[in-house]
Design a protein around this motif. Sequence first.
Motif, mmCIF file in Angstrom:
data_model
loop_
_atom_site.group_PDB
_atom_site.id
_atom_site.type_symbol
_atom_site.label_atom_id
_atom_site.label_comp_id
_atom_site.label_asym_id
_atom_site.label_seq_id
_atom_site.Cartn_x
_atom_site.Cartn_y
_atom_site.Cartn_z
ATOM 1 N N VAL A 1 0.835 -1.202 0.000
ATOM 2 C CA VAL A 1 0.000 0.000 0.000
ATOM 3 C C VAL A 1 0.873 1.257 0.000
ATOM 4 O O VAL A 1 0.608 2.220 -0.726
ATOM 5 C CB VAL A 1 -0.946 0.009 1.223
ATOM 6 C CG1 VAL A 1 -1.581 1.386 1.402
ATOM 7 C CG2 VAL A 1 -2.028 -1.039 1.053
ATOM 8 N N ILE A 2 1.930 1.230 0.800
ATOM 9 C CA ILE A 2 2.821 2.393 0.873
ATOM 10 C C ILE A 2 3.577 2.577 -0.439
ATOM 11 O O ILE A 2 3.726 3.697 -0.934
ATOM 12 C CB ILE A 2 3.798 2.253 2.056
ATOM 13 C CG1 ILE A 2 3.030 2.409 3.376
ATOM 14 C CG2 ILE A 2 4.924 3.283 1.965
ATOM 15 C CD1 ILE A 2 3.849 2.145 4.612
ATOM 16 N N MET B 1 -5.158 8.087 4.759
ATOM 17 C CA MET B 1 -6.099 7.412 5.655
ATOM 18 C C MET B 1 -6.152 5.909 5.365
ATOM 19 O O MET B 1 -6.368 5.102 6.280
ATOM 20 C CB MET B 1 -7.485 8.041 5.529
ATOM 21 C CG MET B 1 -7.521 9.550 5.818
ATOM 22 S SD MET B 1 -6.656 10.041 7.346
ATOM 23 C CE MET B 1 -7.725 9.314 8.595
ATOM 24 N N GLU B 2 -5.938 5.521 4.111
ATOM 25 C CA GLU B 2 -5.881 4.093 3.779
ATOM 26 C C GLU B 2 -4.668 3.438 4.434
ATOM 27 O O GLU B 2 -4.728 2.283 4.884
ATOM 28 C CB GLU B 2 -5.826 3.914 2.262
ATOM 29 C CG GLU B 2 -7.117 4.282 1.551
ATOM 30 C CD GLU B 2 -7.000 4.137 0.042
ATOM 31 O OE1 GLU B 2 -6.030 3.487 -0.410
ATOM 32 O OE2 GLU B 2 -7.857 4.673 -0.675
ATOM 33 N N ILE C 1 -2.145 -0.005 8.897
ATOM 34 C CA ILE C 1 -1.184 -0.073 10.004
ATOM 35 C C ILE C 1 -1.847 -0.514 11.311
ATOM 36 O O ILE C 1 -1.177 -1.000 12.237
ATOM 37 C CB ILE C 1 -0.468 1.290 10.184
ATOM 38 C CG1 ILE C 1 0.889 1.096 10.857
ATOM 39 C CG2 ILE C 1 -1.306 2.281 10.972
ATOM 40 C CD1 ILE C 1 1.730 2.355 10.913
ATOM 41 N N GLU C 2 -3.157 -0.380 11.394
ATOM 42 C CA GLU C 2 -3.866 -0.712 12.632
ATOM 43 C C GLU C 2 -3.602 -2.134 13.139
ATOM 44 O O GLU C 2 -3.357 -2.327 14.337
ATOM 45 C CB GLU C 2 -5.375 -0.498 12.447
ATOM 46 C CG GLU C 2 -5.793 0.947 12.551
ATOM 47 C CD GLU C 2 -7.291 1.126 12.396
ATOM 48 O OE1 GLU C 2 -7.969 0.138 12.044
ATOM 49 O OE2 GLU C 2 -7.780 2.237 12.620
ATOM 50 N N ARG D 1 -10.759 14.239 6.908
ATOM 51 C CA ARG D 1 -11.296 13.214 6.005
ATOM 52 C C ARG D 1 -12.820 13.275 5.947
ATOM 53 O O ARG D 1 -13.427 13.217 4.870
ATOM 54 C CB ARG D 1 -10.862 11.828 6.468
ATOM 55 C CG ARG D 1 -11.464 10.699 5.630
ATOM 56 C CD ARG D 1 -11.348 9.365 6.337
ATOM 57 N NE ARG D 1 -11.994 8.311 5.558
ATOM 58 C CZ ARG D 1 -13.301 8.060 5.558
ATOM 59 N NH1 ARG D 1 -14.110 8.815 6.296
ATOM 60 N NH2 ARG D 1 -13.805 7.084 4.830
ATOM 61 N N ASN D 2 -13.448 13.387 7.095
ATOM 62 C CA ASN D 2 -14.912 13.347 7.151
ATOM 63 C C ASN D 2 -15.573 14.552 6.488
ATOM 64 O O ASN D 2 -16.755 14.499 6.152
ATOM 65 C CB ASN D 2 -15.376 13.248 8.606
ATOM 66 C CG ASN D 2 -15.007 11.915 9.228
ATOM 67 O OD1 ASN D 2 -14.823 10.921 8.514
ATOM 68 N ND2 ASN D 2 -14.882 11.884 10.551
#
Length: 576
Positions: free
Chosen positions: A434-435, A468-469, A474-475, A535-536
């Motif tokens: 992803v990175i 944000m992705e 990473i979570e 983001r929101n």
Amino acid sequence: MTSSLILTQKHCKFLFDKSNHFNVFNLTRLCKQVQSTEGITIDISRLEEIQQQLIISKLEYFSNHCNKILNIKDNLITFIIKLDEQEVESLTSKLTLETIISESEIIFQPTNIEVKSKDDPHQIKNILGAVLLSLVHDLLKLQKVDNQIGLFDASSPIVLHSALDFLYDTNNALMMWQVLDKWTEEHNKSYRAEVNPRMNSSSNAKNLLKQKINNVLRNTNISTIGFKHLLENEAINADFAHCDFRWNSKITLWFVDDQAENGWNNLMSNLLEGLNIELSCNRSLDDLTLTINSARNGIFAKPDLALVDLRLSESDLTFESYKGSDLSGFNALNQLLDTWPGLPVIIASASNKIWNLEKAIEKGATGYWRKSEDIHEAVNHNAIITAFDIYEQLLDKLDQAISKIKFRNIFVLAKLVEAESVKKKFKSSPLERVISYYVNDLFNRVSWMIWQKQDESRVIDSLFLGIMEIFNEIEPYLWASNSRTLTLHPTKKVSAVKEKTDKRVINDTLQYFDEVNRVGGKGLLGSYETCKSVRNNLPVIHGSSDGKITHSKIEDIELGLFLIWFLMTKLNEISK
């Protein structure tokens, strides 16, 4: 009877630039009014000794100009001097011009002399457009052309000092002579009606570029960086201090051109005057390699942008072919981008081959500047209009490059994150992929945005969503699902929010480091909450427009990347 020209201090501003470099073309211009069938006598004895010496040292070039421009071939030219006899002999002994020297005179007959010295600084490429850029520079200082301008006398505001090196070349000088001659003939209302608007538009373009540069310098300063508040904490700043992150009070432009010291440096310095841009010149690929290494070691200032000539080596083929080897300027482009990915690099060339433009785009250049155009033999005021086109295109390409500088710190942060992602803990993981995709997408999106002059806000929004992705990926590394504890704080359980424990993983981890590092104010947790709030409120999330919807900003991307880098460095530390 010979005609006389007596030079005094009032002529010095016309004959010498601020650095006391001699403008041989302007001496030729002064001789236009004193031409005689029996020769010319030029009295330079009233000038300072150093100025007399400079004039004598360039007599070969003056002889060529007299021969080809003034058409003086059979008559004698006499210079009256006031110098030490040995000094005169020393100066004239270095000339291939045949001279007769008396106590106070140097006499010669103009001939066409080819100066073949390899080290001669005036053996330069015949770039006619570059010479005309000097005329543009002088015209912009006037702001407006009203009445007739004296072009062949010492009071002329058209001094052409920014191209004095180019004007040692007789072909360049002859072309400029024809332009000035034509100007004298055609200077009328319709002519001014065409030139003055171009002067006005060029002046406005330069002022707008100046404003943009000042804005970019303010917005890339440490006081406006997205995570400045976090660097105020000693513990966090200590972790980040070794990183290649910077902010400047001026734009450093690396100018890579084999003719930089033979005219282009002087010309570019004058054209960019007042723009808060500092030029640093490199004459070859070898020079560039040394300068890059010195910049890495902190000896030279790193570039904010670069202007690279396509032909830097004698090995470059005179004839260009579509499938031929890359010109050496492309090698310089590769060196710069390998060292500083995302660096705005403008390719400069007199070449009209479309495939060079295509290669420039493919290899990651930010712009392509045609620094010269074909000037036809039938020179008229259209040549001046062409020069304004070349100048305004330069300003346009610089404007594109400055737009990219705004993303400079994002590029650095993205490469720092990428460097963490290839370490053992994340190697070949979905997070690494992803990175890697994000970094490639970042460079490509910004490059195409610059080339196509796309809406910047949409690109920034898209890049921020990519941040944000990465947070989502990473979570899983930040908590142990079986024990429901934080990876970086094993004694702490993850907070639950309606059974969606993973939604608090990043929050709790950052809160822990706020407490450990005694981060006051907004802190790491508050910064992450800011990212979520941004983001929101993005238009792409809401799908409509209301008072709460806002676009993200460059500093939001900087903040998000910094938080990701911080978390990944901590994870890599415990896996060593």
